[in-house]
Design a protein around this motif. Structure first.
Motif, PDB file in Angstrom:
ATOM      1  N   ARG A 414      42.507  39.110  47.149  1.00 40.70           N
ATOM      2  CA  ARG A 414      42.971  40.306  47.800  1.00 40.70           C
ATOM      3  C   ARG A 414      44.446  39.987  48.109  1.00 40.70           C
ATOM      4  NH1 ARG A 414      40.567  44.562  50.308  1.00 40.70           N
ATOM      5  NH2 ARG A 414      41.882  44.455  52.019  1.00 40.70           N
ATOM      6  N   GLU A 415      45.182  39.071  47.579  1.00 38.43           N
ATOM      7  CA  GLU A 415      46.439  38.613  48.367  1.00 38.43           C
ATOM      8  C   GLU A 415      47.515  39.728  48.278  1.00 38.43           C
ATOM      9  OE1 GLU A 415      44.212  34.850  48.410  1.00 38.43           O
ATOM     10  OE2 GLU A 415      44.212  36.653  47.045  1.00 38.43           O
ATOM     11  N   PHE A 416      47.463  40.607  47.437  1.00 38.14           N
ATOM     12  CA  PHE A 416      48.698  41.640  46.910  1.00 38.14           C
ATOM     13  C   PHE A 416      48.283  43.002  47.505  1.00 38.14           C
ATOM     14  CE2 PHE A 416      51.882  43.945  44.233  1.00 38.14           C
ATOM     15  CZ  PHE A 416      52.612  43.337  44.881  1.00 38.14           C
ATOM     16  N   GLY A 417      46.838  43.320  47.951  1.00 42.13           N
ATOM     17  CA  GLY A 417      46.346  44.424  48.373  1.00 42.13           C
ATOM     18  C   GLY A 417      46.249  45.761  47.406  1.00 42.13           C
ATOM     19  N   ALA A 418      46.202  45.316  46.101  1.00 41.17           N
ATOM     20  CA  ALA A 418      45.945  46.261  45.200  1.00 41.17           C
ATOM     21  C   ALA A 418      44.571  46.622  44.764  1.00 41.17           C
ATOM     22  CB  ALA A 418      46.749  45.796  43.701  1.00 41.17           C
ATOM     23  N   ILE A 419      44.287  47.946  44.560  1.00 38.52           N
ATOM     24  CA  ILE A 419      43.086  48.261  44.155  1.00 38.52           C
ATOM     25  C   ILE A 419      43.055  48.291  42.400  1.00 38.52           C
ATOM     26  CG2 ILE A 419      42.324  49.245  46.093  1.00 38.52           C
ATOM     27  CD1 ILE A 419      42.467  52.108  44.633  1.00 38.52           C
ATOM     28  N   GLY A 420      42.066  48.479  42.117  1.00 39.07           N
ATOM     29  CA  GLY A 420      42.131  48.729  40.399  1.00 39.07           C
ATOM     30  C   GLY A 420      41.694  47.216  39.592  1.00 39.07           C
ATOM     31  N   ASN A 421      41.468  46.172  40.503  1.00 41.72           N
ATOM     32  CA  ASN A 421      41.432  44.937  39.790  1.00 41.72           C
ATOM     33  C   ASN A 421      39.970  44.713  39.594  1.00 41.72           C
ATOM     34  OD1 ASN A 421      44.086  44.323  39.690  1.00 41.72           O
ATOM     35  ND2 ASN A 421      44.125  43.845  41.952  1.00 41.72           N
ATOM     36  N   GLY A 422      39.103  45.059  40.113  1.00 37.22           N
ATOM     37  CA  GLY A 422      37.542  45.003  40.140  1.00 37.22           C
ATOM     38  C   GLY A 422      36.969  44.462  38.774  1.00 37.22           C
ATOM     39  N   THR A 423      37.072  45.613  37.632  1.00 37.37           N
ATOM     40  CA  THR A 423      36.739  45.236  36.464  1.00 37.37           C
ATOM     41  C   THR A 423      37.360  43.967  36.031  1.00 37.37           C
ATOM     42  OG1 THR A 423      38.442  46.840  35.682  1.00 37.37           O
ATOM     43  CG2 THR A 423      35.937  47.710  35.927  1.00 37.37           C
ATOM     44  N   SER A 424      38.678  43.724  36.028  1.00 39.60           N
ATOM     45  CA  SER A 424      39.035  42.475  35.443  1.00 39.60           C
ATOM     46  C   SER A 424      38.615  41.495  36.118  1.00 39.60           C
ATOM     47  CB  SER A 424      40.657  42.783  35.668  1.00 39.60           C
ATOM     48  OG  SER A 424      41.203  43.960  35.184  1.00 39.60           O
ATOM     49  N   PHE A 425      38.579  41.259  37.348  1.00 34.82           N
ATOM     50  CA  PHE A 425      37.971  40.036  37.971  1.00 34.82           C
ATOM     51  C   PHE A 425      36.566  39.898  37.557  1.00 34.82           C
ATOM     52  CE2 PHE A 425      40.797  41.013  41.988  1.00 34.82           C
ATOM     53  CZ  PHE A 425      42.056  40.222  41.501  1.00 34.82           C
ATOM     54  N   ALA A 426      35.622  40.862  37.256  1.00 36.61           N
ATOM     55  CA  ALA A 426      34.480  40.416  36.785  1.00 36.61           C
ATOM     56  C   ALA A 426      34.466  40.311  35.285  1.00 36.61           C
ATOM     57  CB  ALA A 426      33.639  41.983  36.891  1.00 36.61           C
ATOM     58  N   MET A 427      35.324  40.612  34.487  1.00 34.69           N
ATOM     59  CA  MET A 427      35.569  40.145  33.128  1.00 34.69           C
ATOM     60  C   MET A 427      35.864  38.714  33.202  1.00 34.69           C
ATOM     61  SD  MET A 427      37.005  43.190  30.869  1.00 34.69           S
ATOM     62  CE  MET A 427      38.591  43.350  31.707  1.00 34.69           C
ATOM     63  N   GLY A 428      36.737  38.425  34.030  1.00 33.69           N
ATOM     64  CA  GLY A 428      37.182  36.928  34.229  1.00 33.69           C
ATOM     65  C   GLY A 428      36.022  36.035  34.663  1.00 33.69           C
ATOM     66  N   VAL A 429      35.240  36.259  35.789  1.00 32.88           N
ATOM     67  CA  VAL A 429      34.199  35.747  35.975  1.00 32.88           C
ATOM     68  C   VAL A 429      33.187  35.450  35.033  1.00 32.88           C
ATOM     69  CG1 VAL A 429      32.316  35.484  37.714  1.00 32.88           C
ATOM     70  CG2 VAL A 429      34.566  35.990  38.514  1.00 32.88           C
ATOM     71  N   ALA A 430      32.866  36.626  34.434  1.00 31.33           N
ATOM     72  CA  ALA A 430      31.723  36.667  33.221  1.00 31.33           C
ATOM     73  C   ALA A 430      32.168  35.532  32.177  1.00 31.33           C
ATOM     74  CB  ALA A 430      31.598  38.257  32.518  1.00 31.33           C
ATOM     75  N   ALA A 431      33.657  35.557  31.624  1.00 32.90           N
ATOM     76  CA  ALA A 431      33.964  34.707  30.760  1.00 32.90           C
ATOM     77  C   ALA A 431      33.836  33.144  31.167  1.00 32.90           C
ATOM     78  CB  ALA A 431      35.509  34.879  30.358  1.00 32.90           C
ATOM     79  N   ALA A 432      34.079  33.065  32.450  1.00 33.45           N
ATOM     80  CA  ALA A 432      34.022  31.698  33.081  1.00 33.45           C
ATOM     81  C   ALA A 432      32.587  31.091  33.203  1.00 33.45           C
ATOM     82  CB  ALA A 432      34.680  31.448  34.288  1.00 33.45           C
ATOM     83  N   ARG A 433      31.672  32.254  33.405  1.00 32.10           N
ATOM     84  CA  ARG A 433      30.229  31.970  33.601  1.00 32.10           C
ATOM     85  C   ARG A 433      29.278  32.732  32.645  1.00 32.10           C
ATOM     86  NH1 ARG A 433      32.369  28.763  36.611  1.00 32.10           N
ATOM     87  NH2 ARG A 433      32.103  28.350  38.582  1.00 32.10           N
ATOM     88  N   PRO A 434      29.479  32.442  31.433  1.00 31.41           N
ATOM     89  CA  PRO A 434      28.761  33.297  30.488  1.00 31.41           C
ATOM     90  C   PRO A 434      27.056  33.206  30.443  1.00 31.41           C
ATOM     91  CG  PRO A 434      29.707  31.275  29.479  1.00 31.41           C
ATOM     92  CD  PRO A 434      30.277  31.117  30.789  1.00 31.41           C
ATOM     93  N   ASP A 435      26.803  32.210  31.021  1.00 35.20           N
ATOM     94  CA  ASP A 435      25.463  31.988  31.368  1.00 35.20           C
ATOM     95  C   ASP A 435      24.703  32.839  32.529  1.00 35.20           C
ATOM     96  OD1 ASP A 435      26.675  30.459  32.929  1.00 35.20           O
ATOM     97  OD2 ASP A 435      25.016  28.869  32.927  1.00 35.20           O
ATOM     98  N   LYS A 436      25.708  33.530  33.482  1.00 32.58           N
ATOM     99  CA  LYS A 436      25.173  34.078  34.637  1.00 32.58           C
ATOM    100  C   LYS A 436      25.460  35.683  34.322  1.00 32.58           C
ATOM    101  CE  LYS A 436      24.583  30.432  37.166  1.00 32.58           C
ATOM    102  NZ  LYS A 436      23.192  30.312  37.986  1.00 32.58           N
ATOM    103  N   THR A 437      24.687  36.402  35.310  1.00 30.19           N
ATOM    104  CA  THR A 437      24.948  37.945  35.468  1.00 30.19           C
ATOM    105  C   THR A 437      25.793  37.972  36.578  1.00 30.19           C
ATOM    106  OG1 THR A 437      22.739  38.308  34.978  1.00 30.19           O
ATOM    107  CG2 THR A 437      23.533  40.043  36.047  1.00 30.19           C
ATOM    108  N   VAL A 438      26.996  38.897  36.365  1.00 29.85           N
ATOM    109  CA  VAL A 438      27.733  39.139  37.065  1.00 29.85           C
ATOM    110  C   VAL A 438      27.845  40.493  37.923  1.00 29.85           C
ATOM    111  CG1 VAL A 438      30.304  39.366  37.510  1.00 29.85           C
ATOM    112  CG2 VAL A 438      29.593  37.876  35.807  1.00 29.85           C
ATOM    113  N   VAL A 439      27.864  40.317  39.050  1.00 31.45           N
ATOM    114  CA  VAL A 439      27.860  42.120  39.977  1.00 31.45           C
ATOM    115  C   VAL A 439      29.174  42.075  40.349  1.00 31.45           C
ATOM    116  CG1 VAL A 439      26.627  43.196  41.657  1.00 31.45           C
ATOM    117  CG2 VAL A 439      25.259  41.204  40.354  1.00 31.45           C
ATOM    118  N   LEU A 440      29.761  43.356  40.063  1.00 29.50           N
ATOM    119  CA  LEU A 440      31.154  43.758  40.728  1.00 29.50           C
ATOM    120  C   LEU A 440      30.858  44.524  41.837  1.00 29.50           C
ATOM    121  CD1 LEU A 440      34.095  44.261  40.984  1.00 29.50           C
ATOM    122  CD2 LEU A 440      33.752  45.644  38.893  1.00 29.50           C
TER     123      LEU A 440
END
Length: 555
Positions: A414-440
């Protein structure tokens, strides 16, 4: 030798090889004239390419990937507008100290004028990131290696710009590549504290009545969680975490949870009583101290490899101890005499366990939910091993208080206080943890900013469940406008049917009208996998304590 059966070895072939040499296995990309050849070759050489719909989202996804893997996040974009689209994501990555390498095309040097030509470096350096123009083909492999080395050492984004006419030249140099950056990074042992620093810190603790040990990401990275628990127990103190480290002590009965603007009522009460806060691996930001309101009567002892006195416009610490977080805490604990429990009582532990984070009562209109009730239901129903991603905006306060979720499975940036990043963050976590279910966890305003990435999630088969608190507005703004007595039309948009939009993108979509149905819906999603959006209407009358403190109603 040419790449992938192609007759002529080009500069872009060598550039792609240079990235593979850096062990790049995932790259978030959006193609254009100035990077498409490079990106195609990178994919041909075994790198997983995740092609997003907006350049900002490529960088934001790489940020979450870097945080989750502890490695460098990699992105590629084209020149001109492809590069300028990064201006919101880059400062966020800089402030979160996330190492990224971004391959950006540049306008062709041979052209006297080019429609997408722009001086790209000032845009990037204004955000705090580094920019390097690569205009000498023979040195490009070494320059790429150095960019990765700089990103690792300085923990910030590094953008390399390469004119695309140079990329298309035949390669005439050696095919031997320089040693990768990971082989050149100094292998440094953890830094122990100086005995004099330990003695001074021990004296401060001895003179303090009530102590809180507050851990940040530095403590997480150093594996100092267990040592912090022992320190708190030794000095009859309590525990807390900064927002990015929330959940580090999730199962400790004397953990107050998040320290900062998101703190619970019991956390504010206990911090108000404290006369010493030991900040372990914390950057001590403005929000971490709630602008000075969280622990106004406490001295701050900072234990960090790079301690500071002033940060973000305020005096952040009164005393310092330079050391690796784990070694420093362990040696400090060993130097202390164990106190008999006093503050750490069964009664306090019970209050921490049972009191709500926010006890304010609101009148909830029919047909919608209190967001606090939604979060409690999700806390109960979501499997313990799923990866959680918290977005930004008003709704993120409520999700931060899912106390059963450990830090290792809960991402917050949250360091820059911008909204609109959630889907992107979730995609990054899903790519890093392909064997896991990600909840955004997201809000409607935030999701709609980059709703096009639902198509990216579908196309790449990412396993992501998106839970949206839909208040039909920009939540923070509507509450601030009301507090100021100003018209609210500019922040109110109505409750978009987000479940229908998700289905339109080929994802699952559920409109949740009964919180009791969540266990069955989650169980069904767990069995089928894929991606889905759960749209939950919440009241726009529930105001988080963060907003209430910062924007009390005008009399």
């Amino acid at each position: 030798m040419s790449d992938a059966g192609h007759d002529v070895l080009r500069v872009y072939d060598i550039l792609a090889r240079s990235f593979v040499q850096e062990d790049v296995r995932t790259c978030f990309s959006l193609l254009g004239d100035a990077n498409m050849n490079f990106a195609s070759r990178l994919g041909e050489q075994g790198c997983r390419m995740i092609y997003v719909r907006h350049e900002h989202c490529a960088v934001a996804a790489a940020m979450a990937f870097a945080r989750k893997t502890g490695d460098i996040g990699v992105t590629t974009v084209t020149c001109g507008p492809g590069l300028t689209q990064l201006m919101t994501a880059l400062p966020a990555a800089v402030r979160a100290r996330l190492p990224l390498v971004i391959f950006a095309g540049e306008a062709p040097l041979k052209s006297g004028w080019y429609n997408q030509g722009i001086d790209q470096a000032p845009f990037v350096t204004a955000t705090g990131a580094a920019y390097h123009s690569l205009h000498l083909p023979a040195r490009m492999p070494t320059a790429i290696r150095d960019a990765f080395l700089q990103a690792r050492r300085e923990r910030r984004p590094v953008v390399v710009g390469v004119p695309f006419d140079l990329q298309d030249l035949a390669w005439t140099g050696s095919e031997a590549l320089p040693s990768p950056s990971r082989t050149l990074v100094p292998k440094l042992s953890p830094v122990p504290p100086h005995p004099d620093d330990v003695a001074r810190a021990g004296q401060m603790i001895g003179e303090a009545g009530k102590v809180i040990v507050m851990a940040g990401l530095g403590a997480v990275e150093a594996g100092a969680g267990a040592a912090c628990r022992k320190l708190a127990e030794t000095c009859d103190g309590l525990l807390a975490e900064t927002l990015p480290a929330r959940g580090l002590f999730h199962d400790d009965p004397f953990s107050l949870g998040v320290a900062g603007g998101f703190s619970s009522e019991i956390a504010f009460e206990c911090f108000g009583e404290a006369d010493l806060v030991i900040a372990v691996g914390c950057s001590l930001t403005f929000h971490n101290a709630a602008g000075g309101k969280l622990f106004p009567n406490a001295k701050v002892l900072q234990l960090d490899l790079d301690p500071v006195s002033v940060n973000q416009g305020r005096i952040a610490a009164d005393a310092h101890m330079r050391a690796d977080a784990r070694l420093g805490v362990e040696e400090l604990t060993a130097a202390l005499t164990r106190r008999a429990p006093s503050w750490r009582s069964d009664d306090l532990a019970e209050r921490i366990r049972t009191l709500p984070a926010d006890s304010m009562s609101f009148d909830i209109e029919p047909g919608v939910f209190d967001p606090r009730d939604v979060v409690a239901a999700l806390e109960e129903a979501l499997p313990a091993d799923w990866e959680m991603v918290n977005s930004s905006g008003h709704c993120s306060y409520y999700f931060a208080h899912m106390r059963s979720r450990p830090q290792s499975q809960f991402l917050t940036i949250r360091e820059f206080g911008a909204i609109g990043n959630g889907t992107s963050f979730a995609m990054g976590v899903a790519a890093a943890r392909p064997d896991k279910t990600v909840v955004l966890f997201d809000g409607d305003g935030s999701l709609l900013m980059h709703v096009q990435e639902l198509e990216t999630i579908k196309r790449h088969g990412l396993n992501i469940l998106i839970v949206v608190l839909n208040d039909g507005a920009y939540g923070s703004e509507i509450h601030k406008l009301r507090a100021e007595g100003l018209p609210e039309e500019g922040a109110v948009f109505g409750r978009t049917d987000l479940a229908a939009i998700a289905r339109g993108f080929g994802l699952g979509g559920e409109t949740v009208t009964d919180l009791g149905s969540l266990p069955d819906l989650i169980d069904r999603f767990a069995k089928t996998g894929g991606a889905a959006v759960f749209d939950i209407a919440v009241s726009d009358r529930v105001v988080s304590p963060v907003i209430r403190r910062a924007h009390p109603p005008r009399s």
